[in-house]
Design an enzyme around this catalytic site. Structure first.
Site, short mmCIF file in Angstrom:
data_model
loop_
_atom_site.label_atom_id
_atom_site.label_comp_id
_atom_site.label_asym_id
_atom_site.label_seq_id
_atom_site.Cartn_x
_atom_site.Cartn_y
_atom_site.Cartn_z
N SER A 36 0.80 -1.22 0.08
CA SER A 36 -0.20 0.11 0.03
C SER A 36 1.07 1.15 0.06
O SER A 36 0.37 2.48 -0.23
CB SER A 36 -1.00 0.12 0.98
OG SER A 36 -0.31 -0.08 2.37
N ASP A 335 -2.30 8.15 8.22
CA ASP A 335 -3.27 7.31 8.96
C ASP A 335 -2.63 6.24 9.91
O ASP A 335 -1.34 6.45 10.34
CB ASP A 335 -4.35 6.56 8.11
CG ASP A 335 -3.54 5.40 7.05
OD1 ASP A 335 -2.39 5.19 7.36
OD2 ASP A 335 -3.82 5.10 6.00
N HIS A 338 0.40 4.45 7.41
CA HIS A 338 0.88 5.15 6.15
C HIS A 338 1.69 6.47 6.32
O HIS A 338 1.21 7.07 7.31
CB HIS A 338 -0.05 5.06 5.21
CG HIS A 338 -0.67 3.74 4.65
ND1 HIS A 338 -1.91 3.23 5.12
CD2 HIS A 338 -0.25 2.76 4.01
CE1 HIS A 338 -2.25 2.19 4.46
NE2 HIS A 338 -0.87 1.58 3.94
#
Length: 371
Positions: A36, A335, A338
Protein backbone atom coordinates in the site's frame (compact mmCIF):
# COMPACT_ATOMS: atom_id res chain seq x y z
CA UNK A 1 -12.46 11.00 -12.69
CA UNK A 2 -9.94 8.12 -12.42
CA UNK A 3 -9.25 8.24 -16.16
CA UNK A 4 -8.80 11.99 -15.97
CA UNK A 5 -6.13 11.63 -13.30
CA UNK A 6 -4.44 8.86 -15.29
CA UNK A 7 -4.38 10.97 -18.46
CA UNK A 8 -3.06 14.01 -16.53
CA UNK A 9 -0.04 12.03 -15.31
CA UNK A 10 0.57 10.54 -18.74
CA UNK A 11 0.38 13.87 -20.52
CA UNK A 12 2.77 15.53 -18.07
CA UNK A 13 5.06 12.47 -18.27
CA UNK A 14 5.24 12.82 -22.05
CA UNK A 15 6.05 16.52 -21.63
CA UNK A 16 8.77 15.60 -19.14
CA UNK A 17 10.16 13.05 -21.60
CA UNK A 18 10.31 15.62 -24.36
CA UNK A 19 12.12 18.00 -22.03
CA UNK A 20 14.70 15.50 -20.76
CA UNK A 21 15.59 13.34 -23.73
CA UNK A 22 17.92 16.05 -25.09
CA UNK A 23 20.12 15.82 -21.99
CA UNK A 24 19.71 12.09 -21.47
CA UNK A 25 17.48 12.75 -18.46
CA UNK A 26 15.15 10.12 -17.17
CA UNK A 27 14.93 6.34 -17.55
CA UNK A 28 12.57 5.10 -20.27
CA UNK A 29 10.06 3.78 -17.74
CA UNK A 30 9.51 2.73 -14.13
CA UNK A 31 7.80 -0.47 -13.04
CA UNK A 32 6.56 -0.61 -9.45
CA UNK A 33 6.03 -3.66 -7.21
CA UNK A 34 4.93 -3.49 -3.61
CA UNK A 35 2.25 -2.89 -1.02
CA UNK A 36 0.00 0.00 0.00
CA UNK A 37 2.90 2.41 0.50
CA UNK A 38 3.42 2.25 -3.29
CA UNK A 39 -0.12 1.41 -4.49
CA UNK A 40 -1.67 4.12 -6.67
CA UNK A 41 -5.05 2.49 -7.16
CA UNK A 42 -4.81 -1.19 -8.07
CA UNK A 43 -6.95 -2.17 -5.09
CA UNK A 44 -9.78 -0.03 -6.44
CA UNK A 45 -10.26 -2.74 -9.06
CA UNK A 46 -10.21 -5.75 -6.72
CA UNK A 47 -13.48 -7.25 -5.58
CA UNK A 48 -14.46 -8.28 -2.06
CA UNK A 49 -15.36 -6.70 1.24
CA UNK A 50 -11.95 -7.57 2.71
CA UNK A 51 -10.01 -5.54 0.15
CA UNK A 52 -8.35 -2.47 1.64
CA UNK A 53 -9.08 0.61 -0.45
CA UNK A 54 -8.25 4.29 -0.21
CA UNK A 55 -10.87 5.44 -2.72
CA UNK A 56 -12.83 7.77 -0.46
CA UNK A 57 -12.13 11.03 1.43
CA UNK A 58 -10.14 12.16 3.29
CA UNK A 59 -7.58 10.19 1.29
CA UNK A 60 -6.32 12.44 -1.49
CA UNK A 61 -7.28 15.66 0.28
CA UNK A 62 -3.97 17.22 -0.84
CA UNK A 63 -3.80 15.48 -4.23
CA UNK A 64 -4.51 17.75 -7.23
CA UNK A 65 -8.27 18.29 -7.22
CA UNK A 66 -8.51 16.92 -3.65
CA UNK A 67 -9.44 13.59 -5.23
CA UNK A 68 -9.07 10.14 -3.62
CA UNK A 69 -7.17 8.03 -6.15
CA UNK A 70 -6.52 4.82 -4.29
CA UNK A 71 -3.32 6.14 -2.72
CA UNK A 72 -3.15 5.55 1.03
CA UNK A 73 -2.06 9.13 1.56
CA UNK A 74 -3.30 12.67 1.83
CA UNK A 75 -1.63 13.26 -1.54
CA UNK A 76 1.23 11.68 -3.44
CA UNK A 77 3.03 8.59 -2.12
CA UNK A 78 6.59 7.26 -2.23
CA UNK A 79 6.16 5.76 -5.72
CA UNK A 80 5.08 9.18 -6.98
CA UNK A 81 8.04 10.99 -5.49
CA UNK A 82 10.56 8.40 -6.67
CA UNK A 83 9.07 8.83 -10.14
CA UNK A 84 9.16 12.63 -9.86
CA UNK A 85 12.84 12.52 -8.91
CA UNK A 86 13.47 10.29 -11.92
CA UNK A 87 11.88 12.87 -14.25
CA UNK A 88 8.30 11.59 -14.48
CA UNK A 89 5.18 13.53 -13.49
CA UNK A 90 4.11 10.95 -10.92
CA UNK A 91 3.95 7.18 -10.50
CA UNK A 92 2.97 5.23 -13.58
CA UNK A 93 -0.72 4.21 -13.52
CA UNK A 94 -2.10 1.11 -11.81
CA UNK A 95 -1.95 -2.04 -13.91
CA UNK A 96 -5.56 -2.99 -13.29
CA UNK A 97 -6.77 0.35 -14.67
CA UNK A 98 -5.47 -0.74 -18.09
CA UNK A 99 -5.39 -4.53 -18.02
CA UNK A 100 -8.98 -5.19 -19.05
CA UNK A 101 -9.13 -2.77 -21.97
CA UNK A 102 -7.51 -3.24 -25.36
CA UNK A 103 -3.78 -3.83 -25.17
CA UNK A 104 -2.97 -0.57 -26.97
CA UNK A 105 -3.12 1.80 -23.95
CA UNK A 106 -1.35 -0.72 -21.72
CA UNK A 107 1.50 -1.20 -24.18
CA UNK A 108 1.87 2.51 -24.93
CA UNK A 109 1.92 3.37 -21.24
CA UNK A 110 4.33 0.55 -20.38
CA UNK A 111 6.75 1.74 -23.07
CA UNK A 112 6.62 5.48 -22.32
CA UNK A 113 6.25 5.72 -18.54
CA UNK A 114 5.83 2.26 -17.00
CA UNK A 115 3.20 0.47 -14.91
CA UNK A 116 2.50 0.26 -11.19
CA UNK A 117 1.58 -3.25 -9.96
CA UNK A 118 1.64 -2.50 -6.21
CA UNK A 119 -1.33 -3.53 -4.09
CA UNK A 120 -2.43 -2.51 -0.61
CA UNK A 121 -2.09 -5.41 1.83
CA UNK A 122 0.22 -7.36 -0.49
CA UNK A 123 2.92 -9.60 0.88
CA UNK A 124 6.07 -11.35 -0.18
CA UNK A 125 4.24 -14.53 0.79
CA UNK A 126 1.12 -15.51 -1.15
CA UNK A 127 -0.54 -16.37 2.16
CA UNK A 128 -0.32 -12.81 3.50
CA UNK A 129 -3.83 -11.32 3.40
CA UNK A 130 -4.67 -13.97 0.82
CA UNK A 131 -7.65 -13.30 -1.41
CA UNK A 132 -7.81 -9.56 -0.83
CA UNK A 133 -4.67 -8.29 -2.53
CA UNK A 134 -2.10 -8.95 -5.27
CA UNK A 135 0.90 -10.78 -3.77
CA UNK A 136 4.41 -10.15 -5.03
CA UNK A 137 4.48 -13.32 -7.11
CA UNK A 138 1.33 -12.26 -8.96
CA UNK A 139 2.58 -8.72 -9.46
CA UNK A 140 5.62 -10.22 -11.20
CA UNK A 141 3.36 -12.42 -13.34
CA UNK A 142 1.41 -9.33 -14.34
CA UNK A 143 4.64 -7.73 -15.50
CA UNK A 144 5.41 -10.86 -17.53
CA UNK A 145 2.00 -10.58 -19.19
CA UNK A 146 2.64 -6.90 -19.85
CA UNK A 147 5.98 -7.62 -21.47
CA UNK A 148 4.43 -10.27 -23.71
CA UNK A 149 1.94 -7.69 -25.00
CA UNK A 150 4.71 -5.14 -25.45
CA UNK A 151 6.77 -7.57 -27.51
CA UNK A 152 3.76 -8.60 -29.60
CA UNK A 153 3.04 -4.96 -30.41
CA UNK A 154 6.50 -3.43 -30.76
CA UNK A 155 8.95 -6.32 -31.11
CA UNK A 156 11.66 -7.60 -28.80
CA UNK A 157 14.30 -5.34 -30.35
CA UNK A 158 12.34 -2.31 -29.18
CA UNK A 159 11.10 -3.64 -25.85
CA UNK A 160 14.20 -5.28 -24.41
CA UNK A 161 16.37 -2.10 -24.39
CA UNK A 162 13.53 -0.18 -22.74
CA UNK A 163 13.21 -2.75 -19.97
CA UNK A 164 16.95 -3.08 -19.37
CA UNK A 165 17.34 0.69 -18.90
CA UNK A 166 14.18 1.17 -16.83
CA UNK A 167 13.85 1.31 -13.05
CA UNK A 168 12.21 -1.55 -11.16
CA UNK A 169 11.03 -0.15 -7.83
CA UNK A 170 10.23 -2.73 -5.13
CA UNK A 171 8.92 -2.09 -1.62
CA UNK A 172 7.52 -5.14 0.12
CA UNK A 173 7.57 -7.00 3.43
CA UNK A 174 5.63 -4.75 5.80
CA UNK A 175 2.42 -6.74 5.61
CA UNK A 176 4.14 -10.08 6.09
CA UNK A 177 5.66 -8.73 9.30
CA UNK A 178 2.40 -7.14 10.49
CA UNK A 179 0.64 -10.49 10.05
CA UNK A 180 3.48 -12.26 11.84
CA UNK A 181 3.35 -9.82 14.77
CA UNK A 182 -0.42 -10.15 15.12
CA UNK A 183 -0.14 -13.93 15.11
CA UNK A 184 2.59 -13.86 17.76
CA UNK A 185 0.50 -11.60 19.99
CA UNK A 186 -2.51 -13.87 19.60
CA UNK A 187 -0.36 -16.79 20.72
CA UNK A 188 1.02 -14.74 23.63
CA UNK A 189 4.59 -15.39 22.58
CA UNK A 190 7.45 -13.89 24.58
CA UNK A 191 9.94 -11.49 22.96
CA UNK A 192 12.55 -14.23 22.81
CA UNK A 193 10.08 -16.61 21.17
CA UNK A 194 9.08 -13.94 18.65
CA UNK A 195 12.69 -13.39 17.65
CA UNK A 196 13.19 -17.14 17.22
CA UNK A 197 9.98 -17.53 15.19
CA UNK A 198 10.96 -14.53 13.05
CA UNK A 199 14.29 -16.13 12.18
CA UNK A 200 12.39 -19.07 10.72
CA UNK A 201 10.09 -16.72 8.81
CA UNK A 202 12.95 -14.85 7.16
CA UNK A 203 13.95 -17.93 5.15
CA UNK A 204 10.55 -18.06 3.43
CA UNK A 205 10.44 -14.31 2.86
CA UNK A 206 13.92 -14.14 1.37
CA UNK A 207 13.32 -17.19 -0.80
CA UNK A 208 10.22 -15.62 -2.32
CA UNK A 209 11.89 -12.22 -2.68
CA UNK A 210 14.82 -13.86 -4.45
CA UNK A 211 12.47 -15.72 -6.79
CA UNK A 212 10.67 -12.48 -7.68
CA UNK A 213 13.85 -10.53 -8.45
CA UNK A 214 15.30 -13.46 -10.39
CA UNK A 215 12.13 -13.75 -12.47
CA UNK A 216 12.15 -10.02 -13.23
CA UNK A 217 15.82 -10.35 -14.19
CA UNK A 218 14.96 -13.20 -16.58
CA UNK A 219 12.39 -10.87 -18.17
CA UNK A 220 15.07 -8.27 -18.79
CA UNK A 221 15.12 -6.12 -15.64
CA UNK A 222 18.56 -4.89 -14.65
CA UNK A 223 18.10 -1.79 -12.46
CA UNK A 224 16.45 -2.41 -9.09
CA UNK A 225 15.52 0.35 -6.66
CA UNK A 226 14.64 -1.52 -3.47
CA UNK A 227 13.13 -0.04 -0.31
CA UNK A 228 13.45 -1.95 2.92
CA UNK A 229 10.80 -2.01 5.67
CA UNK A 230 10.53 1.02 7.93
CA UNK A 231 10.00 1.03 11.71
CA UNK A 232 6.68 -0.80 11.84
CA UNK A 233 6.74 -0.80 15.64
CA UNK A 234 6.43 3.00 15.64
CA UNK A 235 3.41 3.47 13.36
CA UNK A 236 0.27 4.68 15.20
CA UNK A 237 -1.53 1.39 14.60
CA UNK A 238 1.14 -0.42 16.61
CA UNK A 239 1.79 2.32 19.18
CA UNK A 240 -1.87 2.26 20.19
CA UNK A 241 -1.30 -1.28 21.51
CA UNK A 242 1.01 0.18 24.16
CA UNK A 243 -0.60 1.78 27.23
CA UNK A 244 1.87 4.65 26.93
CA UNK A 245 1.81 4.93 23.13
CA UNK A 246 5.43 3.82 22.91
CA UNK A 247 6.99 2.09 19.92
CA UNK A 248 6.84 -1.71 20.00
CA UNK A 249 10.53 -2.51 20.18
CA UNK A 250 10.17 -6.22 19.52
CA UNK A 251 8.45 -5.55 16.18
CA UNK A 252 11.21 -3.12 15.22
CA UNK A 253 13.77 -5.80 16.08
CA UNK A 254 11.94 -8.27 13.84
CA UNK A 255 11.91 -5.71 11.02
CA UNK A 256 15.63 -5.02 11.47
CA UNK A 257 16.34 -8.74 11.14
CA UNK A 258 14.41 -8.93 7.89
CA UNK A 259 16.15 -5.85 6.51
CA UNK A 260 19.55 -7.36 7.27
CA UNK A 261 18.57 -10.53 5.40
CA UNK A 262 17.28 -8.47 2.47
CA UNK A 263 20.55 -6.56 2.24
CA UNK A 264 22.51 -9.81 2.14
CA UNK A 265 20.20 -11.19 -0.55
CA UNK A 266 20.81 -8.23 -2.84
CA UNK A 267 24.57 -8.52 -2.45
CA UNK A 268 24.29 -12.19 -3.41
CA UNK A 269 22.00 -11.56 -6.39
CA UNK A 270 24.27 -8.83 -7.76
CA UNK A 271 27.20 -11.23 -7.57
CA UNK A 272 25.32 -14.05 -9.31
CA UNK A 273 23.33 -12.21 -11.98
CA UNK A 274 25.51 -10.43 -14.54
CA UNK A 275 24.50 -6.84 -15.17
CA UNK A 276 22.16 -6.55 -12.18
CA UNK A 277 22.57 -3.17 -10.47
CA UNK A 278 20.67 -2.12 -7.37
CA UNK A 279 20.21 0.62 -4.82
CA UNK A 280 18.79 -0.30 -1.42
CA UNK A 281 16.98 2.53 0.33
CA UNK A 282 17.08 2.36 4.11
CA UNK A 283 13.56 3.33 5.11
CA UNK A 284 14.20 1.97 8.61
CA UNK A 285 17.25 4.15 9.17
CA UNK A 286 15.52 7.21 7.77
CA UNK A 287 12.52 6.74 10.06
CA UNK A 288 14.77 6.12 13.05
CA UNK A 289 16.55 9.43 12.47
CA UNK A 290 13.31 11.37 11.98
CA UNK A 291 11.75 10.00 15.14
CA UNK A 292 14.90 10.74 17.13
CA UNK A 293 14.92 14.39 16.04
CA UNK A 294 11.55 15.28 14.48
CA UNK A 295 12.06 19.02 14.72
CA UNK A 296 14.97 18.86 12.31
CA UNK A 297 12.54 17.70 9.63
CA UNK A 298 9.78 20.10 10.64
CA UNK A 299 7.57 17.57 12.42
CA UNK A 300 5.55 18.29 15.54
CA UNK A 301 3.74 14.91 15.75
CA UNK A 302 5.48 11.56 15.38
CA UNK A 303 2.99 9.29 17.16
CA UNK A 304 -0.57 9.98 16.04
CA UNK A 305 -2.41 9.90 12.74
CA UNK A 306 -3.55 12.87 10.76
CA UNK A 307 -6.74 11.07 9.72
CA UNK A 308 -8.42 8.49 11.92
CA UNK A 309 -10.19 8.21 15.23
CA UNK A 310 -9.79 7.19 18.86
CA UNK A 311 -6.58 7.19 20.85
CA UNK A 312 -3.65 8.48 18.77
CA UNK A 313 -6.18 8.60 15.93
CA UNK A 314 -5.19 4.98 15.43
CA UNK A 315 -8.27 3.06 16.49
CA UNK A 316 -10.05 3.66 13.19
CA UNK A 317 -9.07 3.95 9.54
CA UNK A 318 -9.28 7.20 7.61
CA UNK A 319 -12.78 7.86 6.26
CA UNK A 320 -14.91 10.86 5.37
CA UNK A 321 -16.16 10.81 8.98
CA UNK A 322 -12.71 10.85 10.54
CA UNK A 323 -11.07 13.64 12.45
CA UNK A 324 -8.71 15.40 10.02
CA UNK A 325 -5.70 17.36 11.20
CA UNK A 326 -4.96 20.75 9.69
CA UNK A 327 -1.15 20.67 9.94
CA UNK A 328 -0.64 17.65 7.71
CA UNK A 329 2.94 18.50 6.76
CA UNK A 330 3.89 18.35 10.44
CA UNK A 331 2.69 14.74 10.86
CA UNK A 332 4.98 11.81 10.08
CA UNK A 333 1.95 9.55 9.62
CA UNK A 334 -1.17 10.00 7.54
CA UNK A 335 -3.24 7.15 8.95
CA UNK A 336 -2.72 4.09 11.14
CA UNK A 337 0.18 2.67 9.11
CA UNK A 338 1.01 4.96 6.17
CA UNK A 339 3.33 7.96 5.80
CA UNK A 340 2.01 11.43 5.13
CA UNK A 341 2.63 13.00 1.75
CA UNK A 342 5.49 15.05 3.18
CA UNK A 343 7.11 11.98 4.72
CA UNK A 344 6.88 10.23 1.34
CA UNK A 345 8.54 13.25 -0.25
CA UNK A 346 11.38 13.27 2.26
CA UNK A 347 11.96 9.51 2.00
CA UNK A 348 12.14 9.60 -1.79
CA UNK A 349 14.45 12.62 -1.76
CA UNK A 350 16.77 10.92 0.74
CA UNK A 351 17.02 7.86 -1.48
CA UNK A 352 17.51 9.80 -4.70
CA UNK A 353 20.45 12.01 -3.79
CA UNK A 354 20.38 12.41 -0.01
CA UNK A 355 22.98 11.49 2.62
CA UNK A 356 24.96 8.37 1.61
CA UNK A 357 23.92 6.55 4.78
CA UNK A 358 20.39 6.09 3.43
CA UNK A 359 21.32 4.09 0.31
CA UNK A 360 23.74 1.32 -0.56
CA UNK A 361 25.84 0.67 -2.60
CA UNK A 362 24.70 3.64 -4.75
CA UNK A 363 21.76 6.03 -4.56
CA UNK A 364 18.68 6.08 -6.78
CA UNK A 365 20.07 8.88 -8.96
CA UNK A 366 23.24 6.92 -9.66
CA UNK A 367 21.12 3.85 -10.39
CA UNK A 368 19.06 5.77 -12.93
CA UNK A 369 22.20 7.14 -14.60
CA UNK A 370 24.08 3.82 -14.65
CA UNK A 371 24.79 2.26 -18.02
Amino acid sequence: MRMGILLLCLVISMQALIGTVAVGGRPPAMYVFGSSILDVGNNNYLRGAAVGRANSPYNGVDFPGSTPTGRFSNGYNIADYVAKNMGFACSPPPYLSLAHSSSGPLVQTALTSGINYASGGAGILDSTNAGSTIPLSKEVKYFGATKAKMVAAAGANTVNPVISRSIFLIGMGNNDLYVFAASERARNRSDAEQRRDAAALYASLISNYSAAVTELYSLGARKFAVINVWMLGCVPGERVLSPTGACLDILNQVVAGFNKALGSLLVDLAARLPGLVYSLGDSFGFTEDVLANPGASGYTDVASTCCGGGRLGAEAWCTRNSTLCVNRDQHVFWDRVHPSQRTAFLIARAFYDGPPKYTTPINFMQLAQSS
